[in-house]
Design an enzyme around this catalytic site. Sequence first.
Site: not given
Length: 345
Positions: A131, A191, A195, A231
């Site tokens: 990971k 997964d 994504e 930020e």
Amino acid sequence: MANIFYDRHADMSYLDGKTVAVIGYGSQGHAHALNLKDSGVDVVVGLPESSRSRAKAEADGLRVATVDEAVRQADIVMMLTPDVPMARIYRENVAPNLKPGAMLMFAHGFAIRFGTIQPPNNIDVSMIAPKAPGHRVREVYKDGGGVPSLIAVYQDATGSAFQKALAYGSAIGSGRAGIVETTFAEETETDLFGEQAVLCGGVSALVQAGFETLVEAGYQPEIAYFECLHELKLIVDLIYQGGLSYMRYSVSDTAEHGDYTGGPRVISEATRAEMRRMLEDIQTGRYAQLWLKENEDGRPFFNAERERQANSQIEQVGYRLRAMMPWLNPKVSPLVKVEEPAPVA
């Protein structure tokens, strides 16, 4: 709760006398091969004769062979090539050379979950999925640690697939941190969903939409960039270190209040419903079929969208602003067509 395994659970004798073929020498490939080698495992890297990575792997002190030759030598074959060409490489170079009783391994379950690779019944099929990016897998191992990995067994022809996979995970350093048991389906589906809905698709679209909302309202693009993209790293770093609660503890009360009031307006029930539809597309294989067909057709949508996104206003503004912050080690995608040079101090 998931089952988690550590070095103390791994019997490294399952790798004694075994040769591991690592197919590919990219981000994950180099890390796996070097960590295995440093753990005393016999490793051969499988690469085409024309691969530019051959010289790098040899310079790193690894034995290199063609994919066919590497597989013929191997008791364990770890596939570390991209998802799309993996099926062809398996079909042409791996399948004809696999030993009966060998173990075929993956670091992502896409090919098995969606059937682009269908292994014979006489081999083990397992997964060790770190990971972290490959460079982090390598650097943490060299520092004496390890990154967590996922472990799964799809097919246990020999009765020792799990033990061999666990030993492999320990050899690349993951047993020092923890190896979490899962399945090929769970790893692949979560997964892809992560994504699409959060890490890439969700975050990118949220940043872009926030930036465009401010610019359309008349605010300067540079200010919008700072507030909606620059930020973000501060917030992600806080979440990464201590979870959502630590981030909320660390920011101002005003920001925390804005979190509680603004979040549900952006991520509404309609958004959640769309997330559920996205997950269904992944679970049913519709997304995989779409992506595989896109590649078969030469990637017309993918290539056009990649270029369009790379040359949006937020990318042009970001290019100029990052040049003002050399401590960031600024990067620019080769797809970005710079409209004006970065400012010079």
